[in-house]
Design a protein around this motif. Structure first.
Motif, mmCIF file in Angstrom:
data_model
loop_
_atom_site.group_PDB
_atom_site.id
_atom_site.type_symbol
_atom_site.label_atom_id
_atom_site.label_comp_id
_atom_site.label_asym_id
_atom_site.label_seq_id
_atom_site.Cartn_x
_atom_site.Cartn_y
_atom_site.Cartn_z
ATOM 1 N N UNK A 139 0.830 -1.207 0.000
ATOM 2 C CA UNK A 139 0.000 0.000 0.000
ATOM 3 C C UNK A 139 0.866 1.260 0.000
ATOM 4 N N UNK A 140 1.852 1.313 0.874
ATOM 5 C CA UNK A 140 2.652 2.532 1.007
ATOM 6 C C UNK A 140 3.425 2.838 -0.282
ATOM 7 N N UNK A 141 3.934 1.794 -0.923
ATOM 8 C CA UNK A 141 4.685 2.017 -2.166
ATOM 9 C C UNK A 141 3.746 2.519 -3.268
ATOM 10 N N UNK A 142 2.585 1.880 -3.385
ATOM 11 C CA UNK A 142 1.619 2.303 -4.411
ATOM 12 C C UNK A 142 1.185 3.740 -4.156
ATOM 13 N N UNK A 143 1.020 4.070 -2.897
ATOM 14 C CA UNK A 143 0.627 5.429 -2.523
ATOM 15 C C UNK A 143 1.688 6.431 -2.981
ATOM 16 N N UNK A 144 2.941 6.115 -2.745
ATOM 17 C CA UNK A 144 4.017 7.032 -3.134
ATOM 18 C C UNK A 144 4.174 7.126 -4.647
ATOM 19 N N UNK A 145 3.894 6.009 -5.324
ATOM 20 C CA UNK A 145 3.930 6.048 -6.799
ATOM 21 C C UNK A 145 2.824 6.970 -7.314
ATOM 22 N N UNK A 146 1.633 6.826 -6.731
ATOM 23 C CA UNK A 146 0.499 7.672 -7.146
ATOM 24 C C UNK A 146 0.814 9.139 -6.827
ATOM 25 N N UNK A 147 1.417 9.372 -5.693
ATOM 26 C CA UNK A 147 1.732 10.744 -5.285
ATOM 27 C C UNK A 147 2.731 11.383 -6.246
ATOM 28 N N UNK A 148 3.725 10.621 -6.646
ATOM 29 C CA UNK A 148 4.717 11.130 -7.592
ATOM 30 C C UNK A 148 4.030 11.554 -8.897
ATOM 31 N N UNK A 149 3.094 10.715 -9.354
ATOM 32 C CA UNK A 149 2.366 11.027 -10.594
ATOM 33 C C UNK A 149 1.501 12.277 -10.402
ATOM 34 N N UNK A 150 0.871 12.375 -9.243
ATOM 35 C CA UNK A 150 0.001 13.532 -8.967
ATOM 36 C C UNK A 150 0.824 14.825 -8.959
ATOM 37 N N UNK A 151 1.998 14.771 -8.339
ATOM 38 C CA UNK A 151 2.871 15.964 -8.308
ATOM 39 C C UNK A 151 3.186 16.425 -9.732
ATOM 40 N N UNK A 152 3.448 15.462 -10.608
ATOM 41 C CA UNK A 152 3.794 15.817 -11.988
ATOM 42 C C UNK A 152 2.576 16.378 -12.720
ATOM 43 N N UNK A 153 1.429 15.737 -12.493
ATOM 44 C CA UNK A 153 0.212 16.207 -13.161
ATOM 45 C C UNK A 153 -0.165 17.605 -12.677
ATOM 46 N N UNK A 154 0.133 17.888 -11.416
ATOM 47 C CA UNK A 154 -0.175 19.206 -10.871
ATOM 48 C C UNK A 154 0.614 20.285 -11.635
ATOM 49 N N UNK A 155 1.892 19.997 -11.940
ATOM 50 C CA UNK A 155 2.707 20.975 -12.678
ATOM 51 C C UNK A 155 2.052 21.326 -14.008
ATOM 52 N N UNK A 156 1.682 20.311 -14.747
ATOM 53 C CA UNK A 156 1.149 20.594 -16.089
ATOM 54 C C UNK A 156 -0.273 21.148 -16.006
ATOM 55 N N UNK A 157 -1.009 20.689 -14.988
ATOM 56 C CA UNK A 157 -2.381 21.194 -14.800
ATOM 57 C C UNK A 157 -2.331 22.693 -14.493
ATOM 58 N N UNK A 158 -1.369 23.114 -13.667
ATOM 59 C CA UNK A 158 -1.229 24.535 -13.313
ATOM 60 C C UNK A 158 -0.814 25.344 -14.538
ATOM 61 N N UNK A 159 0.176 24.829 -15.284
ATOM 62 C CA UNK A 159 0.671 25.573 -16.444
ATOM 63 C C UNK A 159 -0.443 25.864 -17.435
ATOM 64 N N UNK A 160 -1.321 24.887 -17.615
ATOM 65 C CA UNK A 160 -2.388 25.052 -18.614
ATOM 66 C C UNK A 160 -3.717 25.490 -18.001
ATOM 67 N N UNK A 161 -3.716 25.694 -16.692
ATOM 68 C CA UNK A 161 -4.951 26.066 -15.965
ATOM 69 C C UNK A 161 -6.087 25.097 -16.273
ATOM 70 N N UNK A 162 -5.718 23.832 -16.232
ATOM 71 C CA UNK A 162 -6.677 22.770 -16.542
ATOM 72 C C UNK A 162 -7.199 22.111 -15.277
ATOM 73 N N UNK A 163 -8.276 21.372 -15.447
ATOM 74 C CA UNK A 163 -8.705 20.438 -14.402
ATOM 75 C C UNK A 163 -8.066 19.088 -14.740
ATOM 76 N N UNK A 164 -7.530 18.409 -13.731
ATOM 77 C CA UNK A 164 -6.936 17.098 -13.960
ATOM 78 C C UNK A 164 -7.695 16.049 -13.154
ATOM 79 N N UNK A 165 -8.294 15.108 -13.862
ATOM 80 C CA UNK A 165 -8.983 14.001 -13.191
ATOM 81 C C UNK A 165 -7.998 12.826 -13.182
#
Ligand code: ATP
Length: 319
Positions: A139-165
């Motif tokens: 669980x903890x590893x999967x959580x950290x993998x998901x978190x890493x992806x979310x951090x990256x998606x946040x960067x691009x979501x902010x740059x484009x002022x998009x909603x990210x699902x």
């Protein structure tokens, strides 16, 4: 108790290797012989057993996946298949079996114990969907993998002022989405335990935009699903460009975190101790940071409690 065997079953999870290593090394430490079974119950029925020594588990604590491989074996639900498995274990002189997997694998272990094989289960699944243990291995590893992806998606979501699902694994259990959501600062977390209203969600997104939010992260648990359709709906109602990302099996791989390795080592060691005490039909877990063991039936009958408090905190912090 002279000889035990170990297998991994169901979906793989990071930390399964650390658990195998703990079982093998602790067994050898106690003077037991150990056999590895390849491909879960399917391999057991096919007699895919091999002798393991210290070096069989060298250099694996840091590796994702499972060196024993894993499989789903529907025939194991039939008694004749389980009798065959019990006979194979008997032929190899194996007295007990450690099963690393989820609830389905535990059910198989319970039924096998009725045929005279001592069985102990270890919780190996990224879903954290087993009520008797606070955390499952992976669980903890999967959580950290998901978190890493979310951090990256946040960067691009902010740059484009998009909603990210972002769709997170966990099947009917919302823990991965909840924890990833709170750790990643998501604006909305949608889990099966709580459900949601699409129009409320769109209202929150529009309010966020009006309050100057540069991005909007919506986490959707696998058990809710439909992320692509939801993204289209959000875009059509709010007029804000919306993209869906389904993280998928990426969350099952990767080197286990320190936390998962320590958990796997503690639980694996306890499994062998229980067998040395001639215990059977039990599962090992962790509650309030104490290693515990429960009867398989009792463990499977326990009701999972969703962390409502954490969900409310996540909501309060997202505005
Ligand atoms: P995950 O949570 O990752 O899916 P799991 O252990 O719950 O792991 P399942 O596919 O449900 O995964 O079960 C793994 C295997 O356990 C099955 O392929 C089957 O061999 C065995 N199994 C599952 N349910 C039963 C059952 N009711 N009786 C006997 N064996 C079972």
């Amino acid at each position: 108790m002279k000889k035990i065997a170990v297998l991994t079953s169901g979906g793989d999870a990071p930390g399964m290797n650390a658990a195998i290593r703990a079982v093998v090394r602790m067994a050898l430490h106690n003077g037991l012989e150990v056999m590895g079974v390849q491909r879960g119950y399917a391999g057991l029925v096919n007699g895919e057993l091999f002798k393991m020594d210290r070096s069989s588990v060298s250099d694996i604590i840091q590796r994702g996946g499972t060196i024993l491989r894993t499989a789903r074996c529907l025939e194991f639900k039939q008694e004749e298949t389980r009798i065959k498995a019990a006979n194979i274990l008997k032929a190899y002189g194996v007295d007990a079996l450690v099963v690393i997997g989820g609830d389905g694998s535990f059910m198989g272990a319970k039924l096998l114990s009725k045929l005279g094989v001592k069985t102990i289960g270890l919780p190996g699944t990224i879903d954290n969907d087993l009520a008797y243990t606070d955390y499952t291995i992976g669980f903890d590893t999967a959580l950290n993998t998901a978190l890493d992806a979310i951090n990256k998606l946040r960067d691009t979501s902010t740059s484009h002022e998009r909603v990210s699902v972002v769709e997170i694994m966990g099947r009917d259990c919302g823990d991965l989405a909840l924890y990833a959501g709170i750790a990643g600062g998501a604006e909305s977390i949608i889990v099966p335990e709580k459900g949601y209203d699409k129009d409320d969600l769109c209202r929150v997104i529009l309010e966020g935009k009006a309050n100057g939010k540069m991005h909007n992260l919506v986490l959707v648990a696998e058990g809710i699903g439909g992320s692509n359709e939801l993204a289209k709906y959000i875009e059509s109602v709010t007029g804000i460009e919306t993209r869906a990302t389904i993280l998928g099996h990426i969350q099952r791989g990767g080197s286990p975190t320190a936390s998962d390795r320590v958990l796997a080592s503690r639980l694996g060691a306890r499994a062998v101790e229980l067998l040395m005490e001639e215990k059977t039909c039990r599962v090992v877990g962790i509650r309030n940071n104490e290693v515990v063991d429960d009867d398989i039936d009792e463990a499977l009958a326990m009701e999972r409690k969703f962390d409502d408090k954490l969900y409310e905190i996540a909501k309060a912090l997202s505005y």
